[in-house]
Design a protein around this motif. Sequence first.
Motif, PDB file in Angstrom:
ATOM      1  N   SER A 102       0.830  -1.199   0.000  1.00 51.11           N
ATOM      2  CA  SER A 102       0.000   0.000   0.000  1.00 51.11           C
ATOM      3  C   SER A 102       0.867   1.253   0.000  1.00 51.11           C
ATOM      4  CB  SER A 102      -0.907  -0.001   1.239  1.00 51.11           C
ATOM      5  OG  SER A 102      -0.118  -0.028   2.417  1.00 51.11           O
ATOM      6  N   THR A 103       0.241   2.379  -0.234  1.00 48.47           N
ATOM      7  CA  THR A 103       0.953   3.650  -0.256  1.00 48.47           C
ATOM      8  C   THR A 103       0.003   4.765   0.160  1.00 48.47           C
ATOM      9  OG1 THR A 103       2.112   5.239  -1.670  1.00 48.47           O
ATOM     10  CG2 THR A 103       0.406   3.912  -2.708  1.00 48.47           C
ATOM     11  N   ASP A 104       0.580   5.858   0.668  1.00 50.95           N
ATOM     12  CA  ASP A 104      -0.264   7.005   1.016  1.00 50.95           C
ATOM     13  C   ASP A 104      -0.501   7.909  -0.187  1.00 50.95           C
ATOM     14  OD1 ASP A 104       2.139   8.266   0.633  1.00 50.95           O
ATOM     15  OD2 ASP A 104       2.431   8.842   2.727  1.00 50.95           O
ATOM     16  N   GLY A 105       0.131   7.568  -1.308  1.00 57.31           N
ATOM     17  CA  GLY A 105      -0.083   8.330  -2.543  1.00 57.31           C
ATOM     18  C   GLY A 105       0.718   9.605  -2.635  1.00 57.31           C
ATOM     19  N   LYS A 106       1.509   9.893  -1.608  1.00 59.07           N
ATOM     20  CA  LYS A 106       2.266  11.152  -1.616  1.00 59.07           C
ATOM     21  C   LYS A 106       3.783  10.924  -1.541  1.00 59.07           C
ATOM     22  CE  LYS A 106      -1.482  13.677   0.671  1.00 59.07           C
ATOM     23  NZ  LYS A 106      -1.888  14.471   1.871  1.00 59.07           N
ATOM     24  N   SER A 107       4.177  10.130  -0.554  1.00 59.61           N
ATOM     25  CA  SER A 107       5.616  10.014  -0.316  1.00 59.61           C
ATOM     26  C   SER A 107       6.301   8.973  -1.187  1.00 59.61           C
ATOM     27  CB  SER A 107       5.866   9.693   1.161  1.00 59.61           C
ATOM     28  OG  SER A 107       5.213   8.485   1.522  1.00 59.61           O
ATOM     29  N   PHE A 108       5.572   7.933  -1.602  1.00 59.98           N
ATOM     30  CA  PHE A 108       6.212   6.915  -2.422  1.00 59.98           C
ATOM     31  C   PHE A 108       5.161   6.142  -3.201  1.00 59.98           C
ATOM     32  CE2 PHE A 108       4.982   3.125  -0.082  1.00 59.98           C
ATOM     33  CZ  PHE A 108       4.619   3.651   1.153  1.00 59.98           C
ATOM     34  N   ALA A 109       5.634   5.442  -4.221  1.00 59.52           N
ATOM     35  CA  ALA A 109       4.753   4.615  -5.045  1.00 59.52           C
ATOM     36  C   ALA A 109       4.842   3.166  -4.570  1.00 59.52           C
ATOM     37  CB  ALA A 109       5.160   4.716  -6.514  1.00 59.52           C
ATOM     38  N   PRO A 110       3.808   2.362  -4.788  1.00 61.07           N
ATOM     39  CA  PRO A 110       3.870   0.942  -4.399  1.00 61.07           C
ATOM     40  C   PRO A 110       4.888   0.191  -5.254  1.00 61.07           C
ATOM     41  CG  PRO A 110       1.898   1.384  -5.697  1.00 61.07           C
ATOM     42  CD  PRO A 110       2.511   2.719  -5.391  1.00 61.07           C
ATOM     43  N   SER A 111       5.367  -0.922  -4.714  1.00 57.81           N
ATOM     44  CA  SER A 111       6.326  -1.746  -5.450  1.00 57.81           C
ATOM     45  C   SER A 111       5.650  -2.375  -6.660  1.00 57.81           C
ATOM     46  CB  SER A 111       6.886  -2.846  -4.539  1.00 57.81           C
ATOM     47  OG  SER A 111       7.550  -2.279  -3.432  1.00 57.81           O
ATOM     48  N   ILE A 112       6.416  -2.535  -7.729  1.00 56.54           N
ATOM     49  CA  ILE A 112       5.914  -3.152  -8.955  1.00 56.54           C
ATOM     50  C   ILE A 112       6.433  -4.577  -9.039  1.00 56.54           C
ATOM     51  CG2 ILE A 112       5.900  -3.043 -11.477  1.00 56.54           C
ATOM     52  CD1 ILE A 112       4.316  -0.823 -10.116  1.00 56.54           C
ATOM     53  N   ILE A 113       5.525  -5.512  -9.271  1.00 59.24           N
ATOM     54  CA  ILE A 113       5.900  -6.915  -9.403  1.00 59.24           C
ATOM     55  C   ILE A 113       5.259  -7.494 -10.662  1.00 59.24           C
ATOM     56  CG2 ILE A 113       6.162  -7.273  -6.922  1.00 59.24           C
ATOM     57  CD1 ILE A 113       3.403  -8.570  -6.904  1.00 59.24           C
ATOM     58  N   VAL A 114       5.687  -8.703 -11.023  1.00 57.57           N
ATOM     59  CA  VAL A 114       5.104  -9.418 -12.159  1.00 57.57           C
ATOM     60  C   VAL A 114       4.303 -10.604 -11.635  1.00 57.57           C
ATOM     61  CG1 VAL A 114       5.560 -10.768 -14.241  1.00 57.57           C
ATOM     62  CG2 VAL A 114       6.949  -8.753 -13.739  1.00 57.57           C
ATOM     63  N   LYS A 115       3.090 -10.779 -12.145  1.00 57.49           N
ATOM     64  CA  LYS A 115       2.268 -11.930 -11.795  1.00 57.49           C
ATOM     65  C   LYS A 115       1.931 -12.721 -13.050  1.00 57.49           C
ATOM     66  CE  LYS A 115       0.133 -10.158  -7.564  1.00 57.49           C
ATOM     67  NZ  LYS A 115      -1.150  -9.958  -6.837  1.00 57.49           N
ATOM     68  N   PHE A 116       1.442 -13.925 -12.834  1.00 61.03           N
ATOM     69  CA  PHE A 116       1.081 -14.798 -13.959  1.00 61.03           C
ATOM     70  C   PHE A 116      -0.318 -15.331 -13.747  1.00 61.03           C
ATOM     71  CE2 PHE A 116       0.894 -19.004 -16.012  1.00 61.03           C
ATOM     72  CZ  PHE A 116       1.193 -18.640 -17.315  1.00 61.03           C
ATOM     73  N   SER A 117      -1.163 -15.171 -14.755  1.00 65.28           N
ATOM     74  CA  SER A 117      -2.529 -15.683 -14.714  1.00 65.28           C
ATOM     75  C   SER A 117      -2.639 -16.848 -15.684  1.00 65.28           C
ATOM     76  CB  SER A 117      -3.523 -14.580 -15.096  1.00 65.28           C
ATOM     77  OG  SER A 117      -4.846 -15.079 -15.108  1.00 65.28           O
TER      78      SER A 117
END
Length: 257
Positions: A102-117
């Motif tokens: 999660s993120t507060d939308g101001k101080s940092f962005a959420p981590s980016i990951i790769v998923k597989f469906s």
Amino acid sequence: MATTNSNLMDSIENPNGRVSVKLQLNNFSKDSSDKYVGRAVRNTHTVGNLLQLVANKVPQLGIGTVYSVCDALEKVITESLASGNSVNCLNLGVFYIACKGSTDGKSFAPSIIVKFSPSEIIKAAIANITVEPSDYIEPSGTISEIINVDTGVADGSLSLNGSVQITGKKLLIGGEGSGIWFAPVTNVEDSVNESSADWIQVTAKLSVNKPGTLLFPLPKTLESGTYRIVLKTKCPTNLKNERKEFITTISDVIVIR
């Protein structure tokens, strides 16, 4: 033999298969209906295995050509993901970009990951797998030696009012209700009284309390006789990681003289 059609040139065969499953305690269980969770025993085909299997499917192509094509496919997939695109991988499923945390939308962005469906083709491919019967064994520690500290000998006998050193694995005593007891038995074949009514607890502070070694004085209330040592712990390897249920380890019969 069932087949599942895809948009590729060939269909994917769907043979019956078997898989081994080990049962583990569910430490988040709220009732007895979900006491255990299954963990599939994983056998992995390496890249080399896959290249050879693909080459066997297309005998007119050399394995070097198969390798070159697969290598190029790997680069295309990774470059596409790096560009922010989702990738349909040969109709087996979709690799896609997702956010983690999660993120507060101001101080940092959420981590980016790769998923597989996985696609319906992949789901159908495992539809006929059956699970091999698997017996569940309650987890326990391992006692290697019980050493009479007074004599330095590990011959199954301890000195009255002396001390004992136990070596092995997953022996660390920790967690509420954990402890060490001497459970009296009459014969070497006897198991301990599960009611624990006649068990004698070690109340002295352990001189050494490690996963591989326990060192402590015998209870003053012990009398000469035959016993099994009962170890109960919720932290067999690390005091910071407390399990929901006890790991119980019971020694061979020892004699106190």
